[in-house]
Design a protein around this motif. Structure first.
Motif, PDB file in Angstrom:
ATOM      1  N   ALA A 122       0.451  -1.260   0.393  1.00  0.00           N
ATOM      2  CA  ALA A 122      -0.102  -0.244  -0.062  1.00  0.00           C
ATOM      3  C   ALA A 122       1.271   1.727   0.014  1.00  0.00           C
ATOM      4  N   CYS A 123       0.590   1.993  -1.052  1.00  0.00           N
ATOM      5  CA  CYS A 123       0.927   3.098  -0.588  1.00  0.00           C
ATOM      6  C   CYS A 123       1.402   4.145   0.899  1.00  0.00           C
ATOM      7  N   ALA A 124       2.602   4.677   1.536  1.00  0.00           N
ATOM      8  CA  ALA A 124       2.818   4.800   2.463  1.00  0.00           C
ATOM      9  C   ALA A 124       2.011   6.125   2.584  1.00  0.00           C
ATOM     10  N   ASN A 125       1.824   6.839   2.024  1.00  0.00           N
ATOM     11  CA  ASN A 125       0.706   7.992   2.326  1.00  0.00           C
ATOM     12  C   ASN A 125      -1.041   7.146   2.902  1.00  0.00           C
ATOM     13  N   ASN A 126      -0.942   7.358   3.949  1.00  0.00           N
ATOM     14  CA  ASN A 126      -1.711   6.097   4.614  1.00  0.00           C
ATOM     15  C   ASN A 126      -3.050   7.178   4.703  1.00  0.00           C
ATOM     16  N   GLU A 127      -3.670   8.482   3.345  1.00  0.00           N
ATOM     17  CA  GLU A 127      -4.217   9.070   3.118  1.00  0.00           C
ATOM     18  C   GLU A 127      -4.946   8.938   1.837  1.00  0.00           C
ATOM     19  N   CYS A 128      -3.763   8.095   1.252  1.00  0.00           N
ATOM     20  CA  CYS A 128      -4.066   7.750  -0.129  1.00  0.00           C
ATOM     21  C   CYS A 128      -4.550   6.509   0.236  1.00  0.00           C
ATOM     22  N   ASN A 129      -5.627   5.760  -1.255  1.00  0.00           N
ATOM     23  CA  ASN A 129      -5.889   4.495  -0.694  1.00  0.00           C
ATOM     24  C   ASN A 129      -5.013   3.962  -2.166  1.00  0.00           C
ATOM     25  N   TRP A 143       5.361   5.174  -2.325  1.00  0.00           N
ATOM     26  CA  TRP A 143       4.410   6.289  -2.530  1.00  0.00           C
ATOM     27  C   TRP A 143       3.879   5.896  -4.179  1.00  0.00           C
ATOM     28  N   CYS A 144       2.430   5.789  -4.213  1.00  0.00           N
ATOM     29  CA  CYS A 144       2.195   5.139  -5.504  1.00  0.00           C
ATOM     30  C   CYS A 144       2.656   5.665  -6.771  1.00  0.00           C
ATOM     31  N   SER A 145       2.437   7.330  -6.320  1.00  0.00           N
ATOM     32  CA  SER A 145       3.434   7.648  -7.738  1.00  0.00           C
ATOM     33  C   SER A 145       4.425   8.682  -6.514  1.00  0.00           C
ATOM     34  N   VAL A 148       2.599  12.505  -6.946  1.00  0.00           N
ATOM     35  CA  VAL A 148       1.788  12.928  -6.348  1.00  0.00           C
ATOM     36  C   VAL A 148       2.098  12.654  -4.241  1.00  0.00           C
ATOM     37  N   CYS A 149       2.059  11.224  -4.274  1.00  0.00           N
ATOM     38  CA  CYS A 149       2.393  11.048  -2.855  1.00  0.00           C
ATOM     39  C   CYS A 149       3.414  11.119  -2.196  1.00  0.00           C
ATOM     40  N   GLY A 150       4.704  11.182  -3.145  1.00  0.00           N
ATOM     41  CA  GLY A 150       6.509  10.845  -2.526  1.00  0.00           C
ATOM     42  C   GLY A 150       6.248  12.950  -2.286  1.00  0.00           C
TER      43      GLY A 150
HETATM   44 ZN   LIG Z   1      -0.403   7.415  -2.696  1.00  0.00          ZN
END
Ligand SMILES: [Zn+2]
Length: 169
Positions: A122-129, A143-145, A148-150
């Protein structure tokens, strides 16, 4: 068969948080389109199976309690049957039509676990799904990206550090 790893990521990532709100791309026209892209019919029953599978697999990746037993229930009666071809055996999914795509998604999940252990996360940004398959050599992608999240999480860490520095007497 189209690339089922893409199917897996498409299903896992079909509930993105957009502007702070959870969304669902496995319903309505978007769901129909996603299913059709991977050879499904997009019927309401098929989308319902996919949503159920999505929940099980997201939970399995996050190692939530009961995820595996729920997954085994969700798999239903699907089986793989061998077809002999000049290239060897080809495994075909045999399951009710509405369950086929969800079943293939689970097979793809299993294959990724075997071939790339620890790399589906899962992306390490916990606000991201969103979820990622880390193909980097060191295996440290979080990160998923990155775009964005990184960057967002790095900016947050940086801001936090500055705040901590400012708080120091
Ligand atoms: Zn993410």
């Amino acid at each position: 068969m189209v690339n089922d790893e893409d199917l897996l990521l498409a299903v896992l990532n079909s509930a993105p948080v957009v502007a702070g709100r959870p969304t669902d791309e496995l319903s309505g026209a978007a769901g129909k389109e996603l299913a059709a892209r991977y050879g499904g019919t997009g019927s309401p029953a098929e989308l319902a199976q996919l949503r159920r599978m999505r929940e099980c697999l997201q939970d399995a990746v996050r190692e939530s309690k009961d995820a595996l037993s729920r997954l085994s229930t969700a798999l239903g009666d699907g089986v793989l049957v061998p077809r002999v071809t000049p290239q060897g055996l080809r495994w075909e999914v045999r399951a009710p039509e509405d369950e086929r795509l969800a079943f293939r998604t689970a097979i793809a999940w299993s294959r990724v676990l075997h071939e790339l252990p620890g790399r589906l996360r899962a992306c390490a940004n916990n606000e991201c799904n969103l979820f990622l398959i880390d193909r980097s050599r060191p295996g440290t992608a979080k990160w998923c990206s990155m775009a964005v999240c990184g960057n967002r999480m790095k900016a947050r860490t940086h801001a936090g550090r500055q705040r901590a520095a400012a708080d120091r007497p």
